[in-house]
Structures are given as C-alpha cells and as structure tokens.
Scaffold this active site. Structure first.
Site, PDB file in Angstrom:
ATOM      1  N   ARG A  87      39.934  25.259   2.690  1.00 27.15           N
ATOM      2  CA  ARG A  87      38.636  25.470   3.347  1.00 27.15           C
ATOM      3  C   ARG A  87      38.542  26.958   3.735  1.00 27.15           C
ATOM      4  NH1 ARG A  87      37.221  20.089   4.847  1.00 27.15           N
ATOM      5  NH2 ARG A  87      35.074  20.630   4.413  1.00 27.15           N
TER       6      ARG A  87
ATOM      7  N   GLN B  29      34.765  28.491  -0.934  1.00 33.24           N
ATOM      8  CA  GLN B  29      33.605  27.737  -0.450  1.00 33.24           C
ATOM      9  C   GLN B  29      32.763  27.091  -1.557  1.00 33.24           C
ATOM     10  OE1 GLN B  29      31.737  30.162   2.425  1.00 33.24           O
ATOM     11  NE2 GLN B  29      31.212  28.459   3.742  1.00 33.24           N
TER      12      GLN B  29
ATOM     13  N   ASP C 294      34.146  23.881  -2.828  1.00 37.38           N
ATOM     14  CA  ASP C 294      34.484  22.923  -1.779  1.00 37.38           C
ATOM     15  C   ASP C 294      33.624  21.654  -1.881  1.00 37.38           C
ATOM     16  OD1 ASP C 294      34.999  21.542   0.523  1.00 37.38           O
ATOM     17  OD2 ASP C 294      34.716  23.226   1.880  1.00 37.38           O
TER      18      ASP C 294
ATOM     19  N   SER D 293      32.829  19.509   1.294  1.00 34.02           N
ATOM     20  CA  SER D 293      31.661  19.961   2.060  1.00 34.02           C
ATOM     21  C   SER D 293      30.356  19.570   1.373  1.00 34.02           C
ATOM     22  CB  SER D 293      31.691  21.482   2.245  1.00 34.02           C
ATOM     23  OG  SER D 293      32.689  21.832   3.158  1.00 34.02           O
TER      24      SER D 293
ATOM     25  N   TYR E 223      40.365  22.270  10.669  1.00 31.25           N
ATOM     26  CA  TYR E 223      40.281  20.832  10.960  1.00 31.25           C
ATOM     27  C   TYR E 223      40.663  20.525  12.393  1.00 31.25           C
ATOM     28  CZ  TYR E 223      39.948  19.816   5.977  1.00 31.25           C
ATOM     29  OH  TYR E 223      39.546  19.740   4.676  1.00 31.25           O
TER      30      TYR E 223
HETATM   31  P1  NAD Z   1      36.329  16.188   8.949  1.00 30.82           P
HETATM   32  O1  NAD Z   1      35.474  15.367   8.047  1.00 30.82           O
HETATM   33  O2  NAD Z   1      37.806  16.084   8.822  1.00 30.82           O
HETATM   34  O3  NAD Z   1      35.958  15.784  10.473  1.00 30.82           O
HETATM   35  C1  NAD Z   1      34.641  15.727  10.936  1.00 30.82           C
HETATM   36  C2  NAD Z   1      34.584  16.189  12.370  1.00 30.82           C
HETATM   37  O4  NAD Z   1      35.232  15.261  13.235  1.00 30.82           O
HETATM   38  C3  NAD Z   1      35.265  17.539  12.615  1.00 30.82           C
HETATM   39  O5  NAD Z   1      34.313  18.469  13.080  1.00 30.82           O
HETATM   40  C4  NAD Z   1      36.320  17.220  13.667  1.00 30.82           C
HETATM   41  O6  NAD Z   1      36.512  18.280  14.582  1.00 30.82           O
HETATM   42  C5  NAD Z   1      35.735  15.993  14.325  1.00 30.82           C
HETATM   43  N1  NAD Z   1      36.709  15.185  15.085  1.00 30.82           N
HETATM   44  C6  NAD Z   1      37.970  14.834  14.759  1.00 30.82           C
HETATM   45  N2  NAD Z   1      38.535  14.096  15.751  1.00 30.82           N
HETATM   46  C7  NAD Z   1      37.576  13.965  16.719  1.00 30.82           C
HETATM   47  C8  NAD Z   1      37.550  13.303  17.977  1.00 30.82           C
HETATM   48  N3  NAD Z   1      38.612  12.658  18.459  1.00 30.82           N
HETATM   49  N4  NAD Z   1      36.423  13.398  18.706  1.00 30.82           N
HETATM   50  C9  NAD Z   1      35.344  14.072  18.251  1.00 30.82           C
HETATM   51  N5  NAD Z   1      35.301  14.700  17.059  1.00 30.82           N
HETATM   52  C10 NAD Z   1      36.415  14.656  16.305  1.00 30.82           C
HETATM   53  O7  NAD Z   1      35.966  17.708   8.894  1.00 30.82           O
HETATM   54  P2  NAD Z   1      34.930  18.528   7.977  1.00 30.82           P
HETATM   55  O8  NAD Z   1      33.565  18.241   8.438  1.00 30.82           O
HETATM   56  O9  NAD Z   1      35.237  18.294   6.540  1.00 30.82           O
HETATM   57  O10 NAD Z   1      35.313  20.021   8.319  1.00 30.82           O
HETATM   58  C11 NAD Z   1      35.626  20.407   9.618  1.00 30.82           C
HETATM   59  C12 NAD Z   1      35.586  21.901   9.738  1.00 30.82           C
HETATM   60  O11 NAD Z   1      36.363  22.561   8.734  1.00 30.82           O
HETATM   61  C13 NAD Z   1      34.227  22.545   9.557  1.00 30.82           C
HETATM   62  O12 NAD Z   1      33.318  22.338  10.535  1.00 30.82           O
HETATM   63  C14 NAD Z   1      34.660  23.996   9.465  1.00 30.82           C
HETATM   64  O13 NAD Z   1      35.017  24.553  10.680  1.00 30.82           O
HETATM   65  C15 NAD Z   1      35.864  23.848   8.589  1.00 30.82           C
HETATM   66  N6  NAD Z   1      35.421  24.146   7.222  1.00 30.82           N
HETATM   67  C16 NAD Z   1      35.546  25.411   6.783  1.00 30.82           C
HETATM   68  C17 NAD Z   1      35.100  25.731   5.502  1.00 30.82           C
HETATM   69  C18 NAD Z   1      35.219  27.097   4.974  1.00 30.82           C
HETATM   70  O14 NAD Z   1      35.589  27.995   5.696  1.00 30.82           O
HETATM   71  N7  NAD Z   1      34.940  27.303   3.715  1.00 30.82           N
HETATM   72  C19 NAD Z   1      34.543  24.763   4.684  1.00 30.82           C
HETATM   73  C20 NAD Z   1      34.423  23.464   5.186  1.00 30.82           C
HETATM   74  C21 NAD Z   1      34.875  23.175   6.450  1.00 30.82           C
END
Ligand code: NAD
Length: 387
Positions: free
Chosen positions: A127, A132, A135, A138, A233
C-alpha cells in the site's frame, strides 16, 4: 509473452480480469493476449470487442490455462462446473496473477506451490504511493463502500435526504460508518451525496481529518494502545479496547438509521463492534450493512451472503459487492493488472522478475513453487502449529 484471461467460475461472479481497452494497449506493446470465450459477457464486454482490440478468443479453457504463460484472473482458483480443477492446469511454466486470499487460504497457497508455478496475489500489493495504481484491494473496496450505501438506502423505509414538501418536512437519514478505510470513506462520500447526515469512527486517529473532509462527523474514542500497524493498516486491538469502543459507539448506533461496518484487520477475524444489545436498541426499520461479514462480521448476528432481521432491524451481510458493479469493477481491476504487468515485464516484452523491486517482492506469493512472502509463511506456520 502470452497473457491469457480466464473466465471466472465462482458462482455469481460477473467481473473479468481484463477489459478490451486494456487488451488493446497490451497488444500495441507487442503482448499476445488470449481471452477465454464469454469471459467478459457478464461485465458487458463481448468476445467481438476483445477481438477488435487484438485478442484471440479461446474456447478450450484447459488449452488457455496450459498454453497461456501469464494467467489473469479475478478470484482464487477452484473447481470448474465440469469437475476439472483450475489448480491442475498450473505448471512450472505458468505465472498466475489474481486475488488468491493468501492470508486465509493455506490449502490454496500450498496447492499452487505444489504445481511449481509462480503466483502474484493482488492482496499483497504494497500500500505505497508507487503501487497505488496497481492496488486492487483499494479499487474494489471503494466499489463495495459505494454499493453498501445504495443497498442500505433501498432497504431503508425512509428517504436519505432532507426534504421540505407541501406535505411536511422530512429530516435527513442518519448514517454511522464504522471503519474509515477505503470502503468506509467511499461509503461516507456516497451517503453524503444522497443527503444523509454522516458520523464515522475508526481506531486509526489519522482518519479523523479524512472523515471531516468528506463532511462526516468523527466519533472520538480514546484508546490507550497503539492502533496502527505497518503499511497504513490497523492493528488487532486488545479486548479492553474493543469493550471501550463498544461502549463509546453504542449511542451513535442507537440513533442511526443506517450503520455500515467495514472494520477489518488483515489476516485476522474482524472485530465485533456492534453487539446484539446495540442492535436491539436501534429503531425498527433501521438497516445494518456489514461489509466484514465474510471475515467473521463486525455485527453480532450478521451472516455472509444473508439478510437477517433482528428486532425489526435488517442486518445485511453482502457478498462480493464489487461483482455487482461488474463493468467499472473490471475496468479498474484491469488497470490495476496492467500496471502490475508493466512492473513485471522487461524491455524485450517478456517477464523479468526483479525481486529488488518492493512491488514485485511484496506481491509475489509463490516463485517457481517456493512460497516466498514472509507474512504468508508466518500464517501458514501458525496454522501448522494449530492443526
Ligand atoms: P481494511 O479493509 O483492512 O480495514 C478497514 C478499516 O477498518 C481501516 O480503516 C481500519 O483502521 C479499520 N479498523 C480496524 N479495526 C478497527 C476497530 N477495532 N474499530 C474501528 N475500525 C477498525 O483497510 P483498507 O481500507 O484496505 O486500508 C486501510 C488504510 O490503508 C487506508 O485508509 C490507508 O491509510 C492505507 N492505504 C494506503 C494506500 C496507499 O498509500 N497507496 C492504499 C490503500 C490503503
């Protein structure tokens, strides 16, 4: 290099790995592209459109798998309706690129390794900013967040927007989004576009600003531990933190018309954040869409691929929402694959795997039969100890 697009066999799957426009770009670069007959039909891409883009349509599925060098798919492998197995068509000559569920499907990973094939798992793309546009987690999660809100809106016995009419004023629906990652942020944006008032919560503190920038109100919960792991994450938090979260969000769940839950921790069971008691405190007619239902569920009582009712509240555990928007989901996924293929291809147009590159190193699940991803190896080792 011969790239082959296999037809998806998972029941109900409507996506396809490449779209005709991406095929056209690959063909222009000198790549030979095979597409299994009918592979794009349910995503609205005809065989004729692929042919016009320069692909060859292959009717014999096993030939495509055995003679294609890079096999592109959306879903993890399985058995075809005719009883043959996709795994059996892999060999040391195959490079497979697909979602492969590597942190949960140990049997599948071992199966691929036994064939001597090389496999890249779309779940393992780092990530990072550079990765990106490859990805796929996403691109597909964003669709899931969007569609979850539409499902809730069509199930809710109320309007989403505030309306002032001659027959009276309708207040806006209240939507509470739990987990403000990729899917959650898209859910917030979609609910706002439909006119709802939106609240959201996530354990990663940096999401507060992201929620607010979309017009949502962030629900604060103070936890006394680090909630972030590497790679952006969330970490799996302690039972005490889960209890504190439940206490803090209970009143927001109770006043919501719609709750969309998206909280996940990669490789772990999803945290239970909405308890049975919280559901019972909601108004009849309210709707919960649990996007983590397949990972054990954020809501007590939710079930994958099912809609259940508890105390007048609908709890929906949708299955494969990206597959329900197949045209755009395939278009975005195809672009993700084309970007990854670009990283995997040398100047002569053939595969050239440079493991010094963090994208190739991170996404390569199996190389010539050897499982090489450290996170996956750790999960497999843990499974071995438990069994
Ligand atoms: P995910 O599907 O693993 O999780 C979804 C959300 O659940 C996350 O925001 C996480 O913080 C939240 N979560 C986990 N446990 C929790 C709890 N107990 N209570 C409340 N919320 C909880 O994650 P995702 O959406 O695939 O990605 C998360 C993050 O990864 C993104 O928001 C971003 O910061 C990062 N990301 C970065 C890139 C990049 O830089 N290219 C790309 C994609 C994602």
């Amino acid at each position: 290099m011969r790239v082959a697009v296999a037809k998806e066999i998972q029941p109900g799957e409507r996506r396809v790995a490449l779209t005709p426009d991406v095929v056209g770009r690959l063909v222009k670069k000198g790549t030979e592209v095979w597409v299994e007959a009918g592979a794009g039909d349910s995503a609205c891409f005809s065989d004729a459109a692929y042919e016009a883009a320069g692909a060859e349509i292959i009717k014999d599925s096993q030939r495509l798998w055995r003679e294609g060098r890079v096999i592109l798919k959306v879903n993890p492998l399985g058995d075809r309706p005719n009883g043959t197995s996709e795994y059996d068509d892999l060999s040391g000559d195959t490079t497979l690129i697909s979602f492969l569920n590597p942190l949960a499907d140990a049997t599948g990973v071992n199966h691929i390794a036994e064939t001597g094939a090389t496999a890249f798992a779309m779940e393992l793309i780092p990530r990072t900013s550079r990765a990106q546009s490859a990805d796929a987690l996403s691109s597909q999660a964003s669709i899931a967040g969007y569609k979850a809100v539409l499902m809730a809106a069509s199930q809710l016995p109320k309007y989403f927007p505030m309306l002032t009419t001659a027959a009276g004023t309708i207040p806006p629906a209240k939507v509470f989004v739990i987990g403000a990652g990729v899917a959650g942020l898209q859910a917030i944006a979609t609910a706002r576009r439909l006119g709802a008032v939106v609240e959201a919560f996530d354990i990663r503190p940096e999401t507060k600003e992201q929620v607010q920038s979309l017009g949502g109100k962030f629900v604060e919960v103070s936890l006394e531990e680090e909630t972030r792991a590497t790679g952006g994450y969330a970490k799996e938090v302690s039972d005490d933190s889960k209890r504190r979260t439940q206490e803090a969000i209970a009143k927001h769940v109770a006043s919501a018309d719609v709750v969309i839950t998206t909280a996940q921790v990669p490789g772990k069971k999803a945290p239970v954040l909405v308890t049975k008691a919280m559901v019972n405190a909601m108004k009849p007619g309210s709707v919960i869409v649990d996007l983590a239902a397949n990972q054990g569920g954020n809501c007590e009582g939710s079930a994958p691929s099912q809609a259940v009712e508890q105390n007048g509240v609908s709890i929906i555990g949708p299955d494969n929402l990206p597959g329900s928007v197949p045209l755009h989901a395939s278009q975005l996924y195809a672009k993700n694959l084309a970007t990854l293929l670009g990283y995997l291809t040398g100047e002569n147009g053939e595969l050239a795997l440079n493991f010094e590159d963090d994208i190739i190193d991170g996404a390569c699940l199996v190389h010539q039969g050897e499982i090489r991803n450290e996170r996956v190896k750790a999960v497999l080792k843990e499974e071995l100890v438990h069994n």
